[in-house]
Design a protein around this motif. Structure first.
Motif, PDB file in Angstrom:
ATOM      1  N   VAL A 113       5.033   1.590  15.260  1.00  0.00           N
ATOM      2  CA  VAL A 113       4.457   0.860  14.129  1.00  0.00           C
ATOM      3  C   VAL A 113       3.411   1.770  13.494  1.00  0.00           C
ATOM      4  O   VAL A 113       2.494   2.248  14.176  1.00  0.00           O
ATOM      5  N   ALA A 114       3.566   2.035  12.197  1.00  0.00           N
ATOM      6  CA  ALA A 114       2.646   2.907  11.474  1.00  0.00           C
ATOM      7  C   ALA A 114       2.217   2.223  10.188  1.00  0.00           C
ATOM      8  O   ALA A 114       2.984   1.467   9.584  1.00  0.00           O
ATOM      9  N   ARG A 115       0.986   2.524   9.756  1.00  0.00           N
ATOM     10  CA  ARG A 115       0.431   1.871   8.566  1.00  0.00           C
ATOM     11  C   ARG A 115      -0.173   2.905   7.628  1.00  0.00           C
ATOM     12  O   ARG A 115      -0.999   3.727   8.036  1.00  0.00           O
ATOM     13  N   LEU A 116       0.274   2.851   6.373  1.00  0.00           N
ATOM     14  CA  LEU A 116      -0.365   3.629   5.312  1.00  0.00           C
ATOM     15  C   LEU A 116      -1.374   2.710   4.643  1.00  0.00           C
ATOM     16  O   LEU A 116      -1.003   1.683   4.059  1.00  0.00           O
ATOM     17  N   ARG A 117      -2.625   3.061   4.709  1.00  0.00           N
ATOM     18  CA  ARG A 117      -3.677   2.197   4.193  1.00  0.00           C
ATOM     19  C   ARG A 117      -3.718   2.221   2.659  1.00  0.00           C
ATOM     20  O   ARG A 117      -3.721   3.272   2.034  1.00  0.00           O
ATOM     21  N   GLY A 118      -3.731   1.038   2.077  1.00  0.00           N
ATOM     22  CA  GLY A 118      -3.976   0.883   0.656  1.00  0.00           C
ATOM     23  C   GLY A 118      -5.375   0.337   0.450  1.00  0.00           C
ATOM     24  O   GLY A 118      -6.211   0.382   1.357  1.00  0.00           O
ATOM     25  N   SER A 119      -5.616  -0.222  -0.725  1.00  0.00           N
ATOM     26  CA  SER A 119      -6.940  -0.776  -0.994  1.00  0.00           C
ATOM     27  C   SER A 119      -7.148  -2.113  -0.293  1.00  0.00           C
ATOM     28  O   SER A 119      -8.285  -2.568  -0.149  1.00  0.00           O
ATOM     29  N   GLY A 120      -6.065  -2.765   0.123  1.00  0.00           N
ATOM     30  CA  GLY A 120      -6.182  -4.058   0.792  1.00  0.00           C
ATOM     31  C   GLY A 120      -6.317  -5.232  -0.157  1.00  0.00           C
ATOM     32  O   GLY A 120      -6.534  -6.360   0.296  1.00  0.00           O
ATOM     33  N   GLU A 121      -6.175  -4.999  -1.456  1.00  0.00           N
ATOM     34  CA  GLU A 121      -6.278  -6.106  -2.417  1.00  0.00           C
ATOM     35  C   GLU A 121      -5.118  -7.084  -2.282  1.00  0.00           C
ATOM     36  O   GLU A 121      -5.274  -8.282  -2.570  1.00  0.00           O
ATOM     37  N   LEU A 122      -3.962  -6.586  -1.882  1.00  0.00           N
ATOM     38  CA  LEU A 122      -2.774  -7.417  -1.737  1.00  0.00           C
ATOM     39  C   LEU A 122      -2.247  -7.296  -0.314  1.00  0.00           C
ATOM     40  O   LEU A 122      -2.530  -6.322   0.390  1.00  0.00           O
ATOM     41  N   LYS A 123      -1.467  -8.302   0.116  1.00  0.00           N
ATOM     42  CA  LYS A 123      -0.910  -8.280   1.470  1.00  0.00           C
ATOM     43  C   LYS A 123       0.073  -7.135   1.627  1.00  0.00           C
ATOM     44  O   LYS A 123       0.691  -6.677   0.671  1.00  0.00           O
ATOM     45  N   PRO A 124       0.283  -6.664   2.857  1.00  0.00           N
ATOM     46  CA  PRO A 124       1.139  -5.491   3.086  1.00  0.00           C
ATOM     47  C   PRO A 124       2.620  -5.753   2.807  1.00  0.00           C
ATOM     48  O   PRO A 124       3.096  -6.888   2.740  1.00  0.00           O
ATOM     49  N   ILE A 125       3.336  -4.648   2.659  1.00  0.00           N
ATOM     50  CA  ILE A 125       4.798  -4.612   2.659  1.00  0.00           C
ATOM     51  C   ILE A 125       5.224  -4.046   4.014  1.00  0.00           C
ATOM     52  O   ILE A 125       4.655  -3.052   4.485  1.00  0.00           O
ATOM     53  N   LEU A 126       6.219  -4.657   4.632  1.00  0.00           N
ATOM     54  CA  LEU A 126       6.752  -4.176   5.910  1.00  0.00           C
ATOM     55  C   LEU A 126       8.111  -3.527   5.681  1.00  0.00           C
ATOM     56  O   LEU A 126       8.987  -4.119   5.043  1.00  0.00           O
TER      57      LEU A 126
END
Length: 464
Positions: free
Chosen positions: A84-97
């Motif tokens: 499981v890996a995560r590319l961090r965005g700004s967090g304004e919107l929920k993630p895409i999986l």
């Protein structure tokens, strides 16, 4: 020194591959190298090493600059690792999986054509060959490569992008998605997910249909059992457990569940009209235009592929009975496997089976069914898939579909995460090599799929 035909073919393939690699863009070369690495790690159940594949991708991401806190290999059992890996965005919107399984079904060298090793990526005649090229290491490689591409040079998105590469989708003892749901739900929680489920179709070599799986049937098996006091075979009676069960199965074979014609089967009918003729084409057109009659439904129901889209289906798959050649049977059992439409009630299916089986045969479910709601086939995400798909393949039509079988997407739908089975990988209409001999994917399709998913992430990563 002499070389046999197999070694010569392998050498020729290597030279072709090297020449092709020299002509690809850096992000394409990276994706191909990841693809090769995944194909060449044997990940079959029970002795293949899914953990090795997960760790290889873990290293790729760390080498690309990902924070170790955002990349994790989770191994619930030896050889059954998940990444499981995560590319961090700004967090304004929920993630895409982004979900892809990295286990594959078994393949034996002797079953494949000369010069093709199922666990080596071979480029030949415009195709990539190898076990998992379509199912599902192509998507896994694309997801990892695009995550790295976004990390290295893309703009920061308003959403996090999560990649989950998992074990035992094809079968086995430690399904990775279910383990993450049960034990590490927060790692994969997302507004929606992309997964396998529907490939693209080439017609006369041109991309025509971009399939998007928005629903899956549910799997439920039932045990049918007839019992009897038995006796000596020299004194047969009319009451007989095997005969009772055989009669029940014959009646179930004639059982037909009601047709359910929602938006997805009607769109499939419209798309299928040009590929049929005569009364079948007329029946499909009537269904597409909401003008179907019972006769139209009868015609289409004779085609297993169409029938499975129209209704819940049940079929006998296993049988056992009796205990001795010279004794009347005291017990006879059968398994009937059903595939339920997303909105079908399991209680209704049980009631229909019991009614058809009759009072002398007991029917009971062998497994529970969890509701798996259909993903919206016309919302914001589908519009983005259609828009981006058109930018990559101008001749393509986007088609939402329902899978008669099942993928790990069903596990996410069951917990409320909508899933879009959009592979973006095209093959000739009617070609089915997944799980079989000489599994392959057109080279051009792999690189176009890479670009499709990258553009899709850029589009949806900033879109509410």
């Amino acid at each position: 020194m002499r070389m046999n035909a197999t070694r010569l073919a392998a050498l020729a393939a290597t030279l072709v591959t090297a020449a092709a690699a020299a002509q690809t863009a850096p992000h394409e070369a990276l994706a191909r190298d990841i693809y090769r690495e995944l194909i060449e790690i044997r990940t079959v159940h029970p002795d293949g090493d899914n953990t090795a594949a997960a760790r290889a991708m873990h290293k790729r991401l760390l080498d690309a600059g990902f924070d170790p806190a955002d990349v994790e290999v989770i191994e619930p059992a030896p050889l059954k690792g998940n990444l499981v890996a995560r590319l961090r965005g700004s967090g304004e919107l929920k993630p895409i999986l982004l979900l892809a399984h990295i286990d594959v079904v078994e393949a034996k060298q002797e079953d494949w054509s000369d010069g093709l090793d199922p666990f080596r990526l071979t480029e030949r005649d415009g195709f990539f060959y190898g076990r998992g090229t379509m199912d599902d290491k192509g998507m896994a490689a694309i997801f990892v490569a695009n995550l790295i591409r976004l990390k290295r040079g893309g703009p920061k998105l308003r959403r996090d992008v999560i990649v989950a590469l998992t074990a035992d989708e094809e079968g086995g003892t430690h399904n990775g998605v279910q383990h993450l749901i049960d034990h590490r739900r927060a790692l994969i929680d997302a507004e929606y997910a992309f997964n396998e489920g529907a490939e693209g179709q080439l017609v006369d070599g041109r991309p025509r249909i971009l399939g998007v799986q928005v629903a899956e049937k549910s799997y439920q098996s039932f045990e049918l059992e007839a019992t009897n006091s038995g006796g000596h075979s020299s004194l047969p009676r009319r009451d007989n457990a095997i005969y009772d069960l055989a009669g029940a199965l014959e009646r179930i074979a004639r059982l037909e569940f009601p047709a359910s014609l929602g938006v997805v089967p009607r769109m499939l009918a419209r798309q299928s009209v040009p590929f049929e003729t005569g009364e079948r084409a007329a029946a499909l057109l009537a269904i597409a235009e909401h003008k179907e009659t019972p006769e139209h439904l009868r015609i289409i129901s004779t085609v297993p592929e169409f029938n499975a889209q129209l209704r819940t289906t049940c079929v006998a798959t296993r049988l056992e009975g009796g205990h001795a050649d010279n004794a009347l049977p005291q017990r006879a059992k059968a398994t009937v496997n059903c595939r339920l439409l997303p909105d079908e009630k399991p209680a209704f299916v049980l009631q229909q089976l019991q009614q058809a089986a009759g009072e002398r045969v007991a029917v009971k479910p062998k497994n529970d069914v969890v509701a798996r709601p259909m993903t919206d086939p016309a919302g914001t995400v589908m519009k983005a898939i259609d828009r981006v798909g058109g930018s990559v393949w101008p001749t393509v039509e986007t088609l939402p579909i329902m899978s008669a079988g099942a993928t790990d997407g069903s596990r996410l739908r069951a917990i409320g995460i909508p899933v879009y089975g959009a592979m973006g990988l095209f093959q000739a209409r009617g070609e089915v090599r997944i799980h079989g001999r000489d599994e392959r994917l057109p080279v051009k399709s792999f690189y176009q799929g890479l670009e499709f998913h990258y553009r899709l992430l850029r589009d949806l990563g900033d879109r509410p």
